[in-house]
Design a protein around this motif. Structure first.
Motif, mmCIF file in Angstrom:
data_model
loop_
_atom_site.group_PDB
_atom_site.id
_atom_site.type_symbol
_atom_site.label_atom_id
_atom_site.label_comp_id
_atom_site.label_asym_id
_atom_site.label_seq_id
_atom_site.Cartn_x
_atom_site.Cartn_y
_atom_site.Cartn_z
ATOM 1 N N ARG A 45 84.145 48.540 6.481
ATOM 2 C CA ARG A 45 82.765 48.805 7.432
ATOM 3 C C ARG A 45 82.341 50.240 6.474
ATOM 4 O O ARG A 45 81.500 50.397 5.501
ATOM 5 C CB ARG A 45 82.348 49.300 8.416
ATOM 6 N N ILE A 48 82.201 48.090 2.784
ATOM 7 C CA ILE A 48 80.762 47.410 1.729
ATOM 8 C C ILE A 48 80.163 48.678 1.704
ATOM 9 O O ILE A 48 79.089 48.692 0.993
ATOM 10 C CB ILE A 48 80.772 47.145 3.161
ATOM 11 N N SER A 75 80.859 38.339 -0.679
ATOM 12 C CA SER A 75 80.539 38.211 0.223
ATOM 13 C C SER A 75 79.544 39.391 1.254
ATOM 14 O O SER A 75 78.799 38.871 1.657
ATOM 15 C CB SER A 75 80.886 36.512 1.056
ATOM 16 N N ALA A 76 80.776 39.721 2.218
ATOM 17 C CA ALA A 76 79.799 40.522 3.461
ATOM 18 C C ALA A 76 79.104 41.909 2.313
ATOM 19 O O ALA A 76 78.270 42.133 3.132
ATOM 20 C CB ALA A 76 81.396 41.550 3.168
ATOM 21 N N ALA A 78 77.126 40.694 0.133
ATOM 22 C CA ALA A 78 76.052 40.171 -0.763
ATOM 23 C C ALA A 78 74.940 39.758 0.899
ATOM 24 O O ALA A 78 73.613 40.107 0.501
ATOM 25 C CB ALA A 78 76.112 38.950 -0.865
ATOM 26 N N TYR A 79 75.606 39.850 1.799
ATOM 27 C CA TYR A 79 74.596 39.927 2.895
ATOM 28 C C TYR A 79 74.158 41.207 3.152
ATOM 29 O O TYR A 79 73.222 40.976 3.605
ATOM 30 C CB TYR A 79 75.890 39.590 4.149
ATOM 31 N N ALA A 80 75.061 41.884 2.960
ATOM 32 C CA ALA A 80 74.226 43.677 3.846
ATOM 33 C C ALA A 80 73.283 44.511 2.424
ATOM 34 O O ALA A 80 72.257 44.437 2.756
ATOM 35 C CB ALA A 80 75.407 44.467 3.578
ATOM 36 N N GLY A 82 71.304 41.874 1.315
ATOM 37 C CA GLY A 82 70.437 40.367 0.819
ATOM 38 C C GLY A 82 69.827 39.769 0.035
ATOM 39 O O GLY A 82 68.941 39.052 -0.231
ATOM 40 N N GLY A 84 72.173 37.072 -2.905
ATOM 41 C CA GLY A 84 72.914 35.440 -2.599
ATOM 42 C C GLY A 84 74.528 35.854 -2.922
ATOM 43 O O GLY A 84 74.377 36.852 -3.581
ATOM 44 N N PHE A 85 75.305 34.949 -3.232
ATOM 45 C CA PHE A 85 76.949 35.527 -3.527
ATOM 46 C C PHE A 85 76.897 33.800 -4.652
ATOM 47 O O PHE A 85 76.622 32.807 -3.855
ATOM 48 C CB PHE A 85 77.525 35.252 -2.222
#
Length: 183
Positions: A45, A48, A75-76, A78-80, A82, A84-85
């Motif tokens: 965490r 990231i 990918s984590a 990109a998710y955080a 908001g 794309g990956f």
């Protein structure tokens, strides 16, 4: 009453969980293994979060992760953020039409590819990988993304090995480079 977890500097926490593996994959190489870092939920965490706080104002369109460890935290991230990956893969792993770049790394020659429609001209891209040594893989990925017309806002890694020269070569492309820690 619960005992609070004592504060630890996030960068030092990340650095402390990178394992040194001597003589792997061949004698004389000191391999920097990030798997202990990934296994620790607090450290993962923190990692990231370091990247998120650095890039949340950059108005990114996509995070691009380099095969294979760059996929894990890319990918984590990109998710955080908001966004794309996009994966940059080793040759022959992508099913659609690709563009490719050959490069030399510490242990031989290789080729990376990305789908030809993975990024669009003008998109703002963050390129991530776990480690930069001689820089060959990251330089090849920068070349691919620029060939597709994207704007590589920054190339980033968990670990930089500056003695091997990769981060200096990346800087010569006018691509900003960031690493969480150096060895």
């Amino acid at each position: 009453m619960n005992n609070p977890i004592p504060y630890q500097d996030p960068i030092e926490l990340v650095r402390s969980l990178i394992r040194n593996v001597p003589d792997w994959p061949k004698p004389g190489v000191m391999f920097r293994d990030i798997t202990p870092l990934l296994q620790d939920p607090r450290a993962f965490r923190a990692l990231i979060d370091i990247f998120v706080y650095r890039h949340m104002r950059h108005k990114l369109d996509v995070v691009v992760g380099i095969d294979a460890r760059g996929f894990i935290f890319g990918s984590a991230l990109a998710y955080a953020l908001g966004v794309g990956f996009v994966p940059v893969r080793k040759q022959g792993k992508l099913p659609y039409k690709t563009v490719s770049a050959a490069y030399t790394l510490e242990y031989g020659d290789a080729v990376v590819e990305v789908h030809q429609d993975a990024v669009k001209p003008g998109q703002r891209v963050l390129l991530v990988d776990d480690l930069v040594a001689t820089g060959g893989t990251m330089l090849a990925a920068v070349k691919l993304l620029q060939q597709l017309g994207s704007n590589v806002v920054e190339a980033a890694a968990i670990v930089d090995l500056p003695a091997l020269g990769g981060s200096s070569l990346i800087a010569k492309t006018d691509t900003p480079f960031f690493s969480v820690c150096t060895f």
